[in-house]
Motif scaffolding. Structure first.
Motif, PDB file in Angstrom:
ATOM      1  N   LEU A   1      -1.330   2.926  -4.169  1.00  7.72           N
ATOM      2  CA  LEU A   1      -1.205   3.912  -3.094  1.00  7.72           C
ATOM      3  C   LEU A   1      -1.895   3.423  -1.825  1.00  7.72           C
ATOM      4  N   ALA A   2      -3.071   2.821  -1.958  1.00  3.03           N
ATOM      5  CA  ALA A   2      -3.776   2.274  -0.790  1.00  3.03           C
ATOM      6  C   ALA A   2      -2.963   1.164  -0.130  1.00  3.03           C
TER       7      ALA A   2
ATOM      8  N   ARG B   1      -0.034   2.759   1.704  1.00  3.24           N
ATOM      9  CA  ARG B   1      -0.511   3.415   2.933  1.00  3.24           C
ATOM     10  C   ARG B   1      -0.926   2.409   4.002  1.00  3.24           C
TER      11      ARG B   1
ATOM     12  N   ILE C   1       3.532  10.172   5.632  1.00  6.46           N
ATOM     13  CA  ILE C   1       3.149  10.238   4.222  1.00  6.46           C
ATOM     14  C   ILE C   1       3.297  11.701   3.824  1.00  6.46           C
TER      15      ILE C   1
ATOM     16  N   ARG D   1       3.197  14.480   0.298  1.00  5.87           N
ATOM     17  CA  ARG D   1       2.777  14.634  -1.099  1.00  5.87           C
ATOM     18  C   ARG D   1       3.501  15.815  -1.712  1.00  5.87           C
TER      19      ARG D   1
ATOM     20  N   ASP E   1       3.382  10.692  -4.033  1.00 12.05           N
ATOM     21  CA  ASP E   1       3.109  10.390  -2.629  1.00 12.05           C
ATOM     22  C   ASP E   1       4.264   9.559  -2.095  1.00 12.05           C
TER      23      ASP E   1
ATOM     24  N   ALA F   1       6.041   7.527   1.158  1.00 19.35           N
ATOM     25  CA  ALA F   1       5.773   6.847   2.434  1.00 19.35           C
ATOM     26  C   ALA F   1       7.112   6.564   3.094  1.00 19.35           C
TER      27      ALA F   1
END
Length: 193
Positions: A38-39, A42, A49, A51, A63, A65
């Motif tokens: 996820l990091a 992002r 983004i 959720r 999540d 993107a």
């Protein structure tokens, strides 16, 4: 799922195809940690983004993107296929990664390149041996190939023939021991059981 935003993202990707793209996290090496993946997603240049939680058991969090253009790419050079959207699904309790996916603007040539990229890296599964959740027909969607590697199912999908929304190919990485908990998850009412 926020389908209208996914559609907008893929449409914008077609107009911004010249934008330079980083490699998509989790390909060709598979992701091992939901937080790390996820990091990394992002850290790409997403426009948005979002959720979404799914409360039915086991509860999950997805999540998304959205790039507004090119988010990242599978492969390199002339064979690269550029993704417009990504989604990372984790269990709500503990955050274990159970699925991640990428959406690509659909065209027969790019879908064929995705098939070649996946086939060069992962072990193909004969259609007769596909798990039940992939053998069921789904309106508007068609799974065209399935691979395995490192405890994951890796599926390639495209719009079904005649689907009026023929706009994306997808590559979905699903944990083999917890499949269909992301975008394929179907929540049923107690009366449906």
């Amino acid at each position: 799922m926020k389908r209208h935003l996914l559609l907008l993202s893929c449409c914008l990707a077609l107009s911004n195809a010249a934008q330079a793209a980083s490699a998509c996290p989790g390909f060709p090496a598979l992701a091992t940690s939901g937080d790390t993946l996820l990091a990394q997603v992002r850290a790409l240049p997403p426009v948005g983004i979002d959720r979404e939680g799914q409360a039915c058991a086991p509860a999950t969090v997805i999540d998304f993107a959205y790039s507004g253009g090119v988010l990242c790419s599978f492969g390199a050079g002339k064979e690269a296929v550029e993704a417009a959207t990504s989604a990372v699904t984790r269990l709500a309790d503990g955050g274990e990664l159970v699925e991640y996916l990428y959406l690509f603007p659909y065209a027969p040539a790019t879908h064929a390149r995705l098939l070649a990229l996946l086939g060069a890296r992962f072990t193909p599964v004969d259609k007769a041996a596909w798990p039940a959740f992939l053998q069921r027909a789904r309106p508007g969607k068609e799974t065209t190939a399935l691979f395995t590697h490192g405890g994951y199912y890796i599926s390639l999908g495209k719009p079904a023939e005649g689907d009026p929304a023929e706009w994306y190919s997808n590559v979905i990485f699903e944990k083999m021991d917890q499949p269909a908990l992301g975008v394929r998850k179907v929540c049923k009412d107690a009366g449906d059981a």
